[in-house]
Write a protein that holds these residues in place. Structure first.
Motif, PDB file in Angstrom:
ATOM      1  N   VAL A  85       2.786   4.767  -7.944  1.00  0.00           N
ATOM      2  CA  VAL A  85       1.781   3.034  -7.614  1.00  0.00           C
ATOM      3  C   VAL A  85       1.646   3.312  -6.762  1.00  0.00           C
ATOM      4  O   VAL A  85       1.909   3.827  -5.480  1.00  0.00           O
ATOM      5  CB  VAL A  85       3.195   2.584  -7.959  1.00  0.00           C
ATOM      6  N   VAL A  86       0.163   2.784  -6.637  1.00  0.00           N
ATOM      7  CA  VAL A  86      -0.675   2.913  -5.239  1.00  0.00           C
ATOM      8  C   VAL A  86      -0.532   1.666  -4.763  1.00  0.00           C
ATOM      9  O   VAL A  86      -0.172   2.001  -2.868  1.00  0.00           O
ATOM     10  CB  VAL A  86      -2.135   2.551  -5.083  1.00  0.00           C
ATOM     11  N   LEU A  87      -0.354   0.717  -4.630  1.00  0.00           N
ATOM     12  CA  LEU A  87      -0.150  -1.198  -4.215  1.00  0.00           C
ATOM     13  C   LEU A  87       0.343  -1.707  -5.632  1.00  0.00           C
ATOM     14  O   LEU A  87      -0.386  -1.809  -6.299  1.00  0.00           O
ATOM     15  CB  LEU A  87      -1.973  -1.211  -4.357  1.00  0.00           C
ATOM     16  N   GLN A  88       1.457  -2.428  -4.893  1.00  0.00           N
ATOM     17  CA  GLN A  88       1.964  -3.619  -5.332  1.00  0.00           C
ATOM     18  C   GLN A  88       1.576  -4.768  -5.055  1.00  0.00           C
ATOM     19  O   GLN A  88       1.361  -4.411  -3.564  1.00  0.00           O
ATOM     20  CB  GLN A  88       3.595  -3.232  -5.532  1.00  0.00           C
ATOM     21  N   TRP A  89       0.663  -5.286  -6.345  1.00  0.00           N
ATOM     22  CA  TRP A  89       0.499  -6.461  -6.107  1.00  0.00           C
ATOM     23  C   TRP A  89       1.293  -7.817  -5.759  1.00  0.00           C
ATOM     24  O   TRP A  89       2.519  -7.746  -6.064  1.00  0.00           O
ATOM     25  CB  TRP A  89      -0.503  -7.456  -7.393  1.00  0.00           C
ATOM     26  N   LYS A  90       0.981  -8.836  -4.425  1.00  0.00           N
ATOM     27  CA  LYS A  90       1.806  -9.813  -3.937  1.00  0.00           C
ATOM     28  C   LYS A  90       0.845 -10.999  -4.212  1.00  0.00           C
ATOM     29  O   LYS A  90       0.039 -11.658  -3.636  1.00  0.00           O
ATOM     30  CB  LYS A  90       1.880  -9.823  -2.786  1.00  0.00           C
ATOM     31  N   PRO A  91       0.819 -11.464  -5.691  1.00  0.00           N
ATOM     32  CA  PRO A  91      -0.188 -12.916  -6.028  1.00  0.00           C
ATOM     33  C   PRO A  91      -0.255 -13.467  -5.011  1.00  0.00           C
ATOM     34  O   PRO A  91       1.128 -14.510  -5.163  1.00  0.00           O
ATOM     35  CB  PRO A  91       0.343 -12.913  -7.889  1.00  0.00           C
ATOM     36  N   LYS A  92      -0.803 -14.181  -5.317  1.00  0.00           N
ATOM     37  CA  LYS A  92      -1.221 -15.722  -4.496  1.00  0.00           C
ATOM     38  C   LYS A  92      -0.658 -16.744  -5.231  1.00  0.00           C
ATOM     39  O   LYS A  92       0.324 -17.740  -4.720  1.00  0.00           O
ATOM     40  CB  LYS A  92      -2.355 -16.105  -3.234  1.00  0.00           C
ATOM     41  N   LYS A  93      -1.132 -16.609  -6.564  1.00  0.00           N
ATOM     42  CA  LYS A  93      -0.492 -17.956  -7.266  1.00  0.00           C
ATOM     43  C   LYS A  93      -1.231 -17.895  -9.228  1.00  0.00           C
ATOM     44  O   LYS A  93      -2.153 -16.736  -9.678  1.00  0.00           O
ATOM     45  CB  LYS A  93      -1.611 -19.225  -6.978  1.00  0.00           C
ATOM     46  N   ILE A  94       0.062 -17.759 -10.109  1.00  0.00           N
ATOM     47  CA  ILE A  94      -0.379 -17.705 -11.444  1.00  0.00           C
ATOM     48  C   ILE A  94      -1.147 -19.046 -11.817  1.00  0.00           C
ATOM     49  O   ILE A  94      -0.732 -20.251 -11.005  1.00  0.00           O
ATOM     50  CB  ILE A  94       1.519 -17.382 -12.071  1.00  0.00           C
ATOM     51  N   LEU A  95      -2.158 -18.906 -12.298  1.00  0.00           N
ATOM     52  CA  LEU A  95      -2.916 -19.751 -12.815  1.00  0.00           C
ATOM     53  C   LEU A  95      -2.946 -20.604 -13.943  1.00  0.00           C
ATOM     54  O   LEU A  95      -2.887 -18.605 -15.006  1.00  0.00           O
ATOM     55  CB  LEU A  95      -4.368 -19.553 -12.417  1.00  0.00           C
ATOM     56  N   THR A  96      -3.262 -21.808 -14.373  1.00  0.00           N
ATOM     57  CA  THR A  96      -3.566 -21.565 -16.414  1.00  0.00           C
ATOM     58  C   THR A  96      -5.088 -21.452 -16.295  1.00  0.00           C
ATOM     59  O   THR A  96      -5.713 -21.690 -14.992  1.00  0.00           O
ATOM     60  CB  THR A  96      -2.975 -23.841 -16.388  1.00  0.00           C
ATOM     61  N   LYS A  97      -5.751 -21.679 -17.541  1.00  0.00           N
ATOM     62  CA  LYS A  97      -6.349 -21.527 -17.955  1.00  0.00           C
ATOM     63  C   LYS A  97      -7.590 -22.858 -17.069  1.00  0.00           C
ATOM     64  O   LYS A  97      -8.441 -22.616 -16.644  1.00  0.00           O
ATOM     65  CB  LYS A  97      -7.089 -21.637 -19.333  1.00  0.00           C
ATOM     66  N   ARG A  98      -6.996 -24.099 -16.937  1.00  0.00           N
ATOM     67  CA  ARG A  98      -7.419 -25.065 -16.705  1.00  0.00           C
ATOM     68  C   ARG A  98      -7.097 -24.623 -15.100  1.00  0.00           C
ATOM     69  O   ARG A  98      -8.223 -25.002 -14.197  1.00  0.00           O
ATOM     70  CB  ARG A  98      -6.977 -26.458 -17.164  1.00  0.00           C
ATOM     71  N   GLU A  99      -6.863 -24.718 -14.821  1.00  0.00           N
ATOM     72  CA  GLU A  99      -6.622 -24.125 -12.809  1.00  0.00           C
ATOM     73  C   GLU A  99      -7.639 -23.008 -12.497  1.00  0.00           C
ATOM     74  O   GLU A  99      -8.520 -23.179 -11.082  1.00  0.00           O
ATOM     75  CB  GLU A  99      -5.411 -23.307 -12.958  1.00  0.00           C
ATOM     76  N   LYS A 154      -1.029 -14.960 -22.080  1.00  0.00           N
ATOM     77  CA  LYS A 154      -2.282 -15.281 -22.156  1.00  0.00           C
ATOM     78  C   LYS A 154      -2.414 -16.858 -21.754  1.00  0.00           C
ATOM     79  O   LYS A 154      -1.240 -17.448 -21.596  1.00  0.00           O
ATOM     80  CB  LYS A 154      -1.847 -15.513 -23.847  1.00  0.00           C
ATOM     81  N   GLY A 155      -3.551 -16.556 -21.426  1.00  0.00           N
ATOM     82  CA  GLY A 155      -3.795 -18.442 -20.757  1.00  0.00           C
ATOM     83  C   GLY A 155      -3.612 -18.356 -19.839  1.00  0.00           C
ATOM     84  O   GLY A 155      -3.724 -19.716 -18.455  1.00  0.00           O
ATOM     85  N   GLN A 156      -2.742 -17.348 -18.778  1.00  0.00           N
ATOM     86  CA  GLN A 156      -2.508 -17.470 -17.220  1.00  0.00           C
ATOM     87  C   GLN A 156      -3.048 -16.213 -16.581  1.00  0.00           C
ATOM     88  O   GLN A 156      -3.521 -14.921 -17.353  1.00  0.00           O
ATOM     89  CB  GLN A 156      -1.129 -17.175 -16.921  1.00  0.00           C
ATOM     90  N   TYR A 157      -3.433 -16.625 -15.646  1.00  0.00           N
ATOM     91  CA  TYR A 157      -4.486 -15.716 -14.600  1.00  0.00           C
ATOM     92  C   TYR A 157      -3.803 -15.659 -12.754  1.00  0.00           C
ATOM     93  O   TYR A 157      -3.719 -16.830 -12.729  1.00  0.00           O
ATOM     94  CB  TYR A 157      -5.882 -16.191 -14.026  1.00  0.00           C
ATOM     95  N   ILE A 158      -3.200 -14.304 -12.557  1.00  0.00           N
ATOM     96  CA  ILE A 158      -3.329 -14.507 -10.745  1.00  0.00           C
ATOM     97  C   ILE A 158      -4.530 -14.453 -10.234  1.00  0.00           C
ATOM     98  O   ILE A 158      -5.632 -13.693 -10.619  1.00  0.00           O
ATOM     99  CB  ILE A 158      -2.910 -12.757 -11.336  1.00  0.00           C
ATOM    100  N   LEU A 159      -4.535 -15.654  -9.627  1.00  0.00           N
ATOM    101  CA  LEU A 159      -5.180 -15.419  -7.588  1.00  0.00           C
ATOM    102  C   LEU A 159      -4.623 -14.352  -6.998  1.00  0.00           C
ATOM    103  O   LEU A 159      -3.085 -14.450  -6.564  1.00  0.00           O
ATOM    104  CB  LEU A 159      -5.279 -16.496  -7.516  1.00  0.00           C
ATOM    105  N   GLN A 160      -4.742 -12.918  -6.326  1.00  0.00           N
ATOM    106  CA  GLN A 160      -4.426 -12.094  -6.347  1.00  0.00           C
ATOM    107  C   GLN A 160      -4.762 -12.580  -4.226  1.00  0.00           C
ATOM    108  O   GLN A 160      -5.438 -13.036  -3.833  1.00  0.00           O
ATOM    109  CB  GLN A 160      -5.555 -11.142  -5.859  1.00  0.00           C
ATOM    110  N   GLY A 161      -3.530 -11.890  -4.252  1.00  0.00           N
ATOM    111  CA  GLY A 161      -3.523 -11.891  -2.521  1.00  0.00           C
ATOM    112  C   GLY A 161      -3.720 -11.066  -1.322  1.00  0.00           C
ATOM    113  O   GLY A 161      -4.841 -10.085  -2.355  1.00  0.00           O
TER     114      GLY A 161
END
Length: 117
Positions: free
Chosen positions: A17-31, A48-55
């Motif tokens: 593991v080179v980089l462990q993410w620290k997501p800024k927010k988990i988003l719905t498809k609408r967001e 499914k139906g969710q996205y990560i806004l990367q930190g």
């Protein structure tokens, strides 16, 4: 590469593991759909139906057609040995959510244009 980047502080072996993410927010498809084009550049598929806004710093890992990491879950995993001080790169065509851009990586096997929707 142009702009910001992320560089290693030590050597990494293939599979580490080179980089462990620290997501800024988990988003719905609408967001996700409401985000600006700039912020969409920092989004990855999650479930499914969710996205990560990367930190930070993961949002600054640059694309390269011959990358040295691959996304697995919420981590960048070394796909080959990476030396201390080397830039961490990922192939967005395999790991990102929605991107369309001219590739500037200049690698031997550059795809020239990245399209993913």
């Amino acid at each position: 590469m142009k702009g910001k980047g992320v560089f290693t502080a030590r050597n990494f072996k293939k599979g580490e593991v080179v980089l462990q993410w620290k997501p800024k927010k988990i988003l719905t498809k609408r967001e996700y759909q409401k985000l600006s084009a700039k912020l969409k550049h920092y989004v990855s598929s999650y479930k499914k139906g969710q996205y990560i806004l990367q930190g930070i710093p993961e949002r600054y890992v640059n694309h390269c057609c011959e990358s040295n990491t691959r996304v697995r879950g919420q981590s960048d995993i070394a796909i080959k040995s990476i030396k201390k001080g080397e830039e961490i790169t990922s192939d967005y065509s395999k790991d990102a959510t929605v991107l369309n851009f001219k590739c500037l990586c200049k690698s031997k096997n550059c795809k020239k244009y990245i399209r993913k929707q």
